[in-house]
Scaffold this motif. Structure first.
Motif, PDB file in Angstrom:
ATOM      1  N   LYS A  11       0.808  -1.228   0.000  1.00 15.64           N
ATOM      2  CA  LYS A  11       0.000   0.000   0.000  1.00 15.64           C
ATOM      3  C   LYS A  11       0.838   1.272   0.000  1.00 15.64           C
ATOM      4  O   LYS A  11       0.430   2.280  -0.569  1.00 15.64           O
ATOM      5  N   ILE A  12       1.991   1.236   0.625  1.00 16.04           N
ATOM      6  CA  ILE A  12       2.800   2.447   0.720  1.00 16.04           C
ATOM      7  C   ILE A  12       3.391   2.840  -0.641  1.00 16.04           C
ATOM      8  O   ILE A  12       3.749   3.991  -0.866  1.00 16.04           O
ATOM      9  N   THR A  14       1.672   2.223  -3.635  1.00 11.59           N
ATOM     10  CA  THR A  14       0.596   2.271  -4.622  1.00 11.59           C
ATOM     11  C   THR A  14       0.816   3.446  -5.569  1.00 11.59           C
ATOM     12  O   THR A  14       1.086   4.568  -5.139  1.00 11.59           O
ATOM     13  N   TRP A  85       6.472   3.510   9.545  1.00  8.24           N
ATOM     14  CA  TRP A  85       6.413   4.695   8.686  1.00  8.24           C
ATOM     15  C   TRP A  85       6.883   5.956   9.388  1.00  8.24           C
ATOM     16  O   TRP A  85       7.154   6.967   8.750  1.00  8.24           O
ATOM     17  N   MET A 127       3.499  10.622  -4.267  1.00 10.99           N
ATOM     18  CA  MET A 127       2.777   9.352  -4.111  1.00 10.99           C
ATOM     19  C   MET A 127       3.075   8.720  -2.749  1.00 10.99           C
ATOM     20  O   MET A 127       2.164   8.224  -2.073  1.00 10.99           O
ATOM     21  N   ARG A 130       1.292  10.732  -0.016  1.00 10.10           N
ATOM     22  CA  ARG A 130      -0.157  10.498  -0.114  1.00 10.10           C
ATOM     23  C   ARG A 130      -0.516   9.147   0.495  1.00 10.10           C
ATOM     24  O   ARG A 130      -1.466   9.022   1.276  1.00 10.10           O
ATOM     25  N   ASN A 131       0.269   8.139   0.171  1.00  3.00           N
ATOM     26  CA  ASN A 131       0.008   6.797   0.684  1.00  3.00           C
ATOM     27  C   ASN A 131       0.238   6.715   2.193  1.00  3.00           C
ATOM     28  O   ASN A 131      -0.515   6.050   2.906  1.00  3.00           O
ATOM     29  N   GLN A 134      -2.689   8.124   4.025  1.00  2.09           N
ATOM     30  CA  GLN A 134      -3.796   7.174   4.106  1.00  2.09           C
ATOM     31  C   GLN A 134      -3.562   6.157   5.228  1.00  2.09           C
ATOM     32  O   GLN A 134      -4.506   5.783   5.938  1.00  2.09           O
TER      33      GLN A 134
END
Length: 158
Positions: A11-12, A14, A85, A127, A130-131, A134
């Motif tokens: 997911k990180i 994507t 993260w 990107m 953004r990831n 989320q």
């Protein structure tokens, strides 16, 4: 050898181009942990990001009430999930602890190296952030739900 597919499915990463994913793979290192290894501690310097290859990692925090202290597991991450993260977000301090209850393998990526790549490639940097946003949103929602559940348990309804 680990395939770039590990990153593609994560997911990180994507929306990240295959060219950039190949560059990221060069930054990774496969690591193994034995049972009950504390991978990082809440409040510690956050320098590594981990992508789980096999096994699970428990995310915990220390709760102290009076003289009683307990480590509470708030989430268990599995194959394909990312932990750590905080290594990408200033002030680079882990907000939770991470323990593997059983032997496991992961890819590690040094946060500073990944951030340097993001600085060199603004599209990738966008990107990535953004990831991460989320992931942070999902964690905040999870903690909010846990908090609401605890409050509701303490309220007596007539």
């Amino acid at each position: 050898m680990i395939s770039v597919d590990v990153l593609t499915k994560n997911k990180i990463f994507t929306g990240v181009s295959s060219v950039t994913l190949a560059k990221i793979m060069l930054l990774t290192k496969e690591v193994s942990f034995v049972e009950e290894t504390r991978i990082f501690s809440e409040g510690g310097k956050a320098d590594m990001l981990y992508i789980i290859l096999d096994g699970v990692m428990d995310l915990t925090f220390c709760l102290k009430i009076g003289e009683v202290e307990s480590e509470i597991t708030i989430d268990t991450k599995k194959r394909g999930d990312t932990v750590g993260w905080s290594a990408l977000i200033y002030p680079h301090i882990y907000t939770l602890s991470c323990v593997c209850p059983k032997p496991m393998r992961a890819l590690s990526i040094h946060g500073e190296e990944l951030l340097s790549l993001a600085d060199e490639d603004p599209e990738f940097g966008y990107m990535l952030m953004r990831n991460i946003a989320q992931l942070i949103r999902a964690r905040m929602k999870q903690i909010q739900d846990m908090f609401i559940k605890e409050i509701q348990r303490g309220i007596s309804m007539p």
